[in-house]
Enzyme design. Structure first.
Site, PDB file in Angstrom:
ATOM      1  N   GLU A   1       4.826  16.440  11.542  1.00  0.00           N
ATOM      2  CA  GLU A   1       5.142  15.132  10.969  1.00  0.00           C
ATOM      3  C   GLU A   1       4.030  14.127  11.227  1.00  0.00           C
ATOM      4  O   GLU A   1       3.731  13.288  10.370  1.00  0.00           O
ATOM      5  CB  GLU A   1       6.478  14.623  11.510  1.00  0.00           C
ATOM      6  CG  GLU A   1       7.656  15.564  11.308  1.00  0.00           C
ATOM      7  CD  GLU A   1       7.843  16.017   9.870  1.00  0.00           C
ATOM      8  OE1 GLU A   1       7.505  15.254   8.947  1.00  0.00           O
ATOM      9  OE2 GLU A   1       8.334  17.147   9.674  1.00  0.00           O
TER      10      GLU A   1
ATOM     11  N   ASN B   1       8.148   9.564   7.512  1.00  0.00           N
ATOM     12  CA  ASN B   1       8.055   8.179   7.054  1.00  0.00           C
ATOM     13  C   ASN B   1       6.937   7.431   7.787  1.00  0.00           C
ATOM     14  O   ASN B   1       6.822   7.520   9.008  1.00  0.00           O
ATOM     15  CB  ASN B   1       9.374   7.450   7.307  1.00  0.00           C
ATOM     16  CG  ASN B   1      10.571   8.280   6.931  1.00  0.00           C
ATOM     17  OD1 ASN B   1      10.756   8.638   5.785  1.00  0.00           O
ATOM     18  ND2 ASN B   1      11.389   8.610   7.927  1.00  0.00           N
TER      19      ASN B   1
END
Length: 850
Positions: free
Chosen positions: A290, A257
């Protein structure tokens, strides 16, 4: 019951785009309200002006279009908006109520031990509010969070706060799957990073109180990742703040995210006493993965979920490059190929085979697979090898320049390489659109100083795809003379036809071909090589991967046709292994990998590929016999090797020290094989000051049946540490001898600390058994199948994603004898007979049965 199938060919641009999103959350464990205000504009690429918003498991309190109340009739999957009110643009507002405390699927907004947390990839945002929940709709988000929680986080930068609320704004357009929110009682491990242009970035890793001392390695990995991405890809971080949150209840490993990465706590928290060297390496890799998604996934996302391998394959390749630079590149390549063969090759060879870019699916969460991730990375690596490092970097620069802020496709990705290099990649595209693992057979000839190498390729049929066209395959080849010197350096051959010959001239004697160096393509190499040649290559090949491969292939051949006594194991293999163990010119990590035996599943697949029927019990005992034979051959040298690989002083997770511990643990395994009891393993278990040495010793004690006291002591010491307790469950599930495994796992499943709703705990016990104790799972009584099926039926209504992934333990059912096949089929049919079975699990079980 038949679930609808989604097809790539049906893709159409959405009729409206979302320009701005403003969300206001009033958090409550059972009655969270979400007020949304969104600005929509007509999409010039679409003809229709109808609009349906996705939404599930929520109640709609009110809705407005352009400030006026509208009466709507939402159903279980969304709501249709009245076409006559939409026009060329409109403002949508609504308030919904959701129950995060009851959300056991861990998809959308849910509770984890009192903390609010979200997981929106792939389709979780539709459980939070009504929206166009698809990756090609990108918008800026402003989020206000009302809560009495001390910490309230969302994407982007914090822009305002007041009594009981905080507001966040993310200036970079993103799809809804990248939305994140966390609120809870957390503490931060903080640091700073200055980007190459001078931007100061605040870094925080948020954890529960008491865990802040286990974040240092994750933070160090993050800073190294940020610096590496600048140096190797020219990518700089683009916000003032980067937050990571560690969560105990999480279906995935981690989620990228924007500005607020949410991690499974197992991939953040580490200390020498609680984490193994493998844990440290995984933390380093996943933190990098990530973070790298900030550009390959966030700034450039995928147009639709069929393009998932675009963001995941590229980002896995980037994290593999990073780890190779941080550690031993040869060992890293062997690790990656071992993982690929164990998971992706098995996927390609069975009923779950699919291309990296599938053309249809029922449930997108079922396509977060080894094919999408690991094979997707191999395809990127092949492109890199074909065009060279300079052209690869130039193509990536063009990709970032051309598609920043867009939702891209595989065609967009390949086009930047075509435009940069002038190559036609039409044939290469088959790697993305066709399933299956190509086989390459090798033959050769030598005449008048010219060596001719002939390669033939074929790909076995996969479900729904019988005919396979030839692929464009990079095959790295080097030539060696019998004395070990190089006859020809590595040359990249491009195999594009079903059969092709390549010539090497100017040679003064017949050479030995070292084919597929560095594992230059994800293929199966079929090359007739006798054991003396494999021993030669293990000793002399100048390519580290092929040197390891020779020993691995040698061991695999022995295991597939092993006599029942150690004395009958071929001495040439044992001598080669003993020499490798003592070769100080090789890194300890490489030697440890060379001494490791092929896994039981790999042996089973090899026996099946050769036309036999694998017996899991026989394979288990064959590995024990070969391990004992190796130990007997090396018994004079093993104590000294074990002592030499000790790492005195404070524990360090660096690659050098970890490699020594790896070889030390392998030596311990061989020493223990020689003992009637398990004195060496017990001594290491008792004296170890780090989990990297303690846990392998515990596994050896369990395998020897000498672990009762050690297990009890371990449990008493670590019962309040969830991540360590997962190891306690997992090591018993995977190391208990097969004749007792079902009984032990069934007893552990009744243990008061077996919190089966926690994904990590379920994976540790049930996954550790079904996928880590092959002979135990395949016990001829069928008890292993029944045990796992019972738990899948129990878990499915709680967490369909984890259930579906665990169902893949049955994917290899057709490899085995008729009796085992019948019992596995019965277990799958019992699963499919559950009327309320989720579409996730129904799709996987149905595909496995064919």
């Amino acid at each position: 019951m038949s679930d609808p199938t989604i097809h790539l060919s049906d893709y159409a641009p959405t009729s409206y785009l979302v320009d701005k999103v403003a969300l206001t959350f009033h958090l409550h464990p059972r009655k969270t309200t979400v007020i949304s205000k969104m600005e929509f504009s007509a999409n010039p690429l679409a003809k229709a002006r109808t609009l349906r918003l996705d939404g599930a498991e929520m109640s709609l309190n009110w809705a407005k279009i352009n400030g006026k109340d509208v009466a709507l009739n939402p159903d279980a999957t969304g709501v249709d908006l009245p076409e006559h009110l939409l026009g060329e643009g409109f403002i949508w507002e609504c308030e919904v109520e959701i129950n995060p405390g009851a959300n056991t699927s861990l998809d959308g907004l849910y509770m984890s031990n009192g903390m609010y947390c979200t997981q929106c990839e792939a389709e979780g945002f539709r459980r939070i509010t009504y929206y166009l929940d698809r990756p090609d709709v990108m918008s800026t988000f402003s989020v206000r969070i009302h809560s009495d929680a001390p910490v309230r986080l969302s994407n982007g930068n914090e822009v305002a706060r007041g009594e009981g609320w905080v507001e966040w704004h993310d200036p970079w357009p993103k799809p809804s799957y990248l939305f994140a929110l966390v609120a809870g009682d957390l503490v931060a491990h903080s640091d700073r990073f200055t980007t190459m242009s001078g931007r100061a970035v605040a870094l925080n890793i948020w954890v529960r109180a008491g865990d802040e001392g286990k974040c240092a390695y994750a933070m160090d990995s993050l800073k190294r990742s940020m610096k590496w991405d600048e140096a190797h890809y020219g990518r700089e971080y683009d916000l003032d703040l980067f937050n990571i949150v560690a969560v105990n209840d999480f279906n995935m490993g981690a989620m990228e995210n924007k500005g607020l990465n949410i991690f499974n706590s197992s991939l953040v928290l580490a200390s020498p006493e609680t984490a193994t060297d493998l844990n440290y390496e995984r933390i380093e890799a996943v933190i990098a993965h990530e973070y790298f998604h900030n550009w390959t996934g966030n700034r450039i996302t995928c147009r639709d979920w069929f393009q998932l391998c675009l963001k995941e394959g590229l980002t896995v390749y980037r994290d593999q490059q990073f780890t190779s630079d941080m550690r031993d590149p040869a060992v890293k390549r062997i690790e990656d190929v071992t993982t690929l063969r164990a998971h992706q090759f098995a996927e390609d060879a069975g009923p779950l085979a699919h291309p990296p870019r599938p053309d249809h699916y029922v449930e997108i969460n079922n396509f977060y697979t080894a094919t999408v991730y690991e094979k997707g990375a191999e395809v990127v690596g092949m492109l890199h090898r074909l065009v060279g490092a300079q052209a690869y970097r130039k193509a990536l620069d063009l990709y970032f320049q051309r598609h920043d802020g867009q939702a891209a496709t595989i065609e967009d990705w390949l086009k930047v390489f075509e435009d940069t290099t002038g190559r036609d990649l039409g044939q290469f595209k088959l790697w993305y659109t066709s399933a299956g693992t190509p086989r390459i057979t090798v033959s050769d000839d030598f005449m008048d100083g010219t060596f001719t190498l002939t390669l033939r390729q074929s790909t076995p049929p996969t479900p729904g795809e019988e005919e396979k066209a030839p692929r464009h395959i990079p095959v790295a080849v080097g030539l060696l003379y019998p004395d070990g010197t190089e006859a020809a350096p590595t040359r990249m051959l491009e195999l594009t036809r079903a059969e092709q010959s390549f010539e090497f001239s100017g040679l003064h004697m017949p050479p030995i071909a070292s084919v597929l160096r560095g594992f230059s393509a994800p293929v199966v190499l079929e090359q007739k090589r006798d054991n003396s040649l494999l021993a030669y290559l293990l000793a002399h090949d100048t390519d580290p991967f092929n040197r390891w491969q020779a020993g691995h292939e040698y061991a695999l051949d022995i295991l597939c046709d092993l006599p029942p006594e150690p004395a009958h194991v071929e001495n040439g293999f044992l001598a080669a292994m003993a020499k490798t163990a003592q070769d100080s010119s090789l890194s300890p990590a490489f030697r440890a990998m060379a001494l490791a035996l092929p896994g039981e599943s790999e042996v089973a697949r090899k026996i099946s590929a050769d036309g036999g029927t694998p017996d899991p019990e026989n394979i288990f005992h064959a590995r024990k016999v070969l391990n004992l034979a190796m130990a007997q051959k090396m018994q004079a040298e093993l104590p000294a090797l074990y002592t030499e690989m000790a790492t005195p002083g404070p524990y360090s997770p660096d690659a050098g020290a970890a490699g020594k511990r790896s070889l030390r643990n392998r030596a311990l395994g061989l020493l223990t094989a020689l003992e009637e009891g398990a004195g060496s393993a017990q001594a290491q278990f008792d004296s170890a000051d780090n989990m990297s040495e303690r846990l392998p010793a515990l596994g050896l004690l369990i395998a020897k049946g000498k672990a009762e006291a050690a297990l009890q002591g371990f449990y008493q010491q670590w019962k309040h540490e969830p991540l360590v307790l997962n190891k306690w469950f997992g090591v018993q599930a995977s190391h208990t001898p097969p004749e007792r495994a079902v009984e032990v796992v069934r007893a552990l499943s009744k243990h008061p600390d077996f919190n089966w709703k926690n994904p990590n705990r379920f994976r540790a016990l049930i996954g550790g058994f079904a996928m880590g104790n092959i002979a135990g799972f395949h016990d001829p009584s069928g008890g292993g199948y029944e045990l796992v099926a019972d738990w899948l039926i129990k878990l499915d209504p709680i967490n369909p994603q984890i259930t579906a992934r665990m169902t893949t333990a049955f994917a290899s059912w057709r490899l085995f004898d008729d009796a085992r096949q019948a019992r596995m089929r019965a277990a799958l049919e019992r699963l499919l007979a559950v009327e309320t079975l989720s579409k996730n699990t129904r799709e996987i079980a149905g595909r496995i049965l064919g």
